[in-house]
Design a protein around this motif. Structure first.
Motif, PDB file in Angstrom:
ATOM      1  N   LEU A 101     -24.120   1.019  21.243  1.00 24.36           N
ATOM      2  CA  LEU A 101     -22.819   0.780  21.155  1.00 24.36           C
ATOM      3  C   LEU A 101     -22.403  -0.608  20.382  1.00 24.36           C
ATOM      4  O   LEU A 101     -23.059  -1.479  20.583  1.00 24.36           O
ATOM      5  N   ALA A 149     -13.357   9.680  26.628  1.00 24.24           N
ATOM      6  CA  ALA A 149     -14.434   8.816  27.362  1.00 24.24           C
ATOM      7  C   ALA A 149     -13.586   8.222  28.739  1.00 24.24           C
ATOM      8  O   ALA A 149     -12.417   8.035  28.748  1.00 24.24           O
ATOM      9  N   HIS A 200     -23.509   1.385  29.557  1.00 27.84           N
ATOM     10  CA  HIS A 200     -23.406   2.583  29.118  1.00 27.84           C
ATOM     11  C   HIS A 200     -22.061   3.050  28.873  1.00 27.84           C
ATOM     12  O   HIS A 200     -21.204   2.318  29.544  1.00 27.84           O
ATOM     13  N   VAL A 201     -21.648   4.157  28.494  1.00 29.52           N
ATOM     14  CA  VAL A 201     -20.055   4.688  28.428  1.00 29.52           C
ATOM     15  C   VAL A 201     -20.244   6.269  28.728  1.00 29.52           C
ATOM     16  O   VAL A 201     -21.390   6.763  28.338  1.00 29.52           O
ATOM     17  N   THR A 202     -19.302   6.639  29.530  1.00 32.06           N
ATOM     18  CA  THR A 202     -19.241   8.065  30.152  1.00 32.06           C
ATOM     19  C   THR A 202     -18.302   8.972  29.283  1.00 32.06           C
ATOM     20  O   THR A 202     -17.031   8.421  29.121  1.00 32.06           O
ATOM     21  N   LEU A 232     -25.307  13.873  18.991  1.00 32.38           N
ATOM     22  CA  LEU A 232     -26.049  12.625  19.493  1.00 32.38           C
ATOM     23  C   LEU A 232     -27.319  13.030  19.138  1.00 32.38           C
ATOM     24  O   LEU A 232     -27.917  11.907  18.732  1.00 32.38           O
ATOM     25  N   TYR A 260     -30.165  10.172  19.265  1.00 40.48           N
ATOM     26  CA  TYR A 260     -30.501   9.881  20.832  1.00 40.48           C
ATOM     27  C   TYR A 260     -31.311  10.859  21.226  1.00 40.48           C
ATOM     28  O   TYR A 260     -31.401  12.031  20.761  1.00 40.48           O
ATOM     29  N   ARG A 309     -27.761  11.944  30.687  1.00 40.42           N
ATOM     30  CA  ARG A 309     -28.002  10.481  30.172  1.00 40.42           C
ATOM     31  C   ARG A 309     -28.630  10.516  28.774  1.00 40.42           C
ATOM     32  O   ARG A 309     -29.894  10.983  28.868  1.00 40.42           O
ATOM     33  N   TYR A 361     -27.034   3.743  26.223  1.00 40.39           N
ATOM     34  CA  TYR A 361     -26.918   4.877  26.778  1.00 40.39           C
ATOM     35  C   TYR A 361     -25.666   5.360  26.924  1.00 40.39           C
ATOM     36  O   TYR A 361     -24.429   4.713  26.776  1.00 40.39           O
ATOM     37  N   ILE A 362     -25.615   6.779  26.618  1.00 46.07           N
ATOM     38  CA  ILE A 362     -24.455   7.681  26.674  1.00 46.07           C
ATOM     39  C   ILE A 362     -24.371   8.618  27.636  1.00 46.07           C
ATOM     40  O   ILE A 362     -25.488   9.387  27.529  1.00 46.07           O
ATOM     41  N   ASP A 363     -23.618   8.684  28.715  1.00 47.69           N
ATOM     42  CA  ASP A 363     -23.492   9.561  29.703  1.00 47.69           C
ATOM     43  C   ASP A 363     -22.836  10.916  29.279  1.00 47.69           C
ATOM     44  O   ASP A 363     -21.464  10.497  28.996  1.00 47.69           O
ATOM     45  N   ILE A 379     -14.623   4.741  21.363  1.00 47.28           N
ATOM     46  CA  ILE A 379     -16.224   4.290  21.314  1.00 47.28           C
ATOM     47  C   ILE A 379     -16.599   3.915  19.945  1.00 47.28           C
ATOM     48  O   ILE A 379     -16.350   4.989  19.038  1.00 47.28           O
TER      49      ILE A 379
END
Length: 311
Positions: free
Chosen positions: A8, A79, A157-159, A172, A178, A189, A200-202, A222
């Motif tokens: 990010l 997000a 991370h961001v969710t 991703l 990713y 994750r 990390y992207i959740d 994001i």
């Protein structure tokens, strides 16, 4: 791996009262106020940037504070959580601090083998403080009340909450590089293996859940790190090849941006690391002046009169 995305760059959200937002993130949370500027499309609204000493990519949380904006609603196609990395042993400190600030929070819990604390900021945005499995060695910004022993290191991370995660997961993995690292119930994750932090992207799959509404207390978009214009152009071409419309490069003064909506509806940005936040004020003075985009400089007196005072 030369063109691999490392994680990010920044996360941008929407808040209400500018003074309340400024006080919470600089005083309660102890982040540095990196830049005070205005919205490119609405110069009578601030654009705040919070981060570490220099506004390093991966630490930058930004806000558009629109006074009296209606509250947003968390749901699908958006997000929904900002995740910060904090040191081991710091959650008791944050519990007491959030309690003293009358914030809504949950008791610490565990997820993917990591302890985390969830709370809502003054506008209702969901924030998680996570003690990462691997020590985060990023040097934090310190204040008189928030020392390095407890300070936020930057993003963990961001969710994203989605009706169906598969199209987003495919993007991703196949485009951004990713990898699916872990899965817990409906949370998946994904990790950018080329990065060590903020990588990390959740994805949370919430079939049948109500679609979210982006407004006050919501994450607007994001942004992913691009080391330079060439890398950004490379990913823009890949995105266009998928039939996803990407904007032309836009100059945001502190970075250059390309925007597009990923298949799940979340606004993604590709943001360059350069030129950075010291392009218009020295590092030791970051956030102390109102910095205007050049096209608005002639309107400075009017803009300053209409903006809410922060002091």
């Amino acid at each position: 791996m030369d063109n691999a995305i490392t994680g990010l760059h920044h996360i941008t959200a929407i808040s209400g009262n500018a003074k309340k937002n400024f006080d919470f993130y600089t005083k309660t949370m102890g982040l540095r106020f990196v830049k005070k500027t205005v919205n490119f499309d609405d110069p009578h609204t601030y654009h705040f940037y919070y981060g570490d000493q220099t506004g390093t990519p991966g630490t930058i949380l930004t806000f558009f504070p629109w006074q009296d904006i209606m509250a947003g609603r968390r749901g699908t196609h958006m997000a929904t959580e900002v995740g910060y990395s904090v040191p081991e042993g710091s959650l008791d400190f944050w519990l007491k601090r959030l309690d003293a600030a009358n914030m809504i929070y949950n008791k610490p819990s565990a997820k993917f083998g990591e302890i985390y604390l969830t709370f809502l900021d003054p506008d209702g945005m969901k924030v998680e403080l996570t003690v990462p499995e691997k020590t985060d060695d990023r040097v934090p910004w310190e204040t008189a009340e928030v020392s390095a022993a407890n300070a936020l290191r930057g993003f963990h991370h961001v969710t994203l909450t989605l009706e169906d995660i598969q199209p987003t997961a495919d993007l991703l993995v196949s485009v951004f590089g990713y990898q699916l690292e872990k899965n817990l119930a409906n949370r998946y994750r994904f990790k950018a293996p080329a990065g060590d932090t903020a990588n990390y992207i959740d994805l949370v799959e919430a079939k049948g859940e109500q679609r979210g509404h982006v407004a006050g207390g919501s994450i607007h978009h994001i942004a992913f790190r691009m080391k330079d214009d060439a890398q950004q152009a490379y990913y823009r071409e890949k995105i266009e090849a998928l039939g996803l419309h990407a904007t032309q490069q836009l100059d945001r003064k502190y970075f250059r941006s390309v925007y597009f909506r990923e298949p799940g509806g979340v606004l993604f940005e590709l943001a360059t690391d350069t030129p950075g936040f010291a392009v218009d004020e020295p590092v030791d003075q970051l956030g102390t002046h109102l910095m205007l985009p050049s096209q608005f400089e002639s309107q400075r007196a009017e803009i300053e009169q209409k903006l809410i005072k922060l002091d």
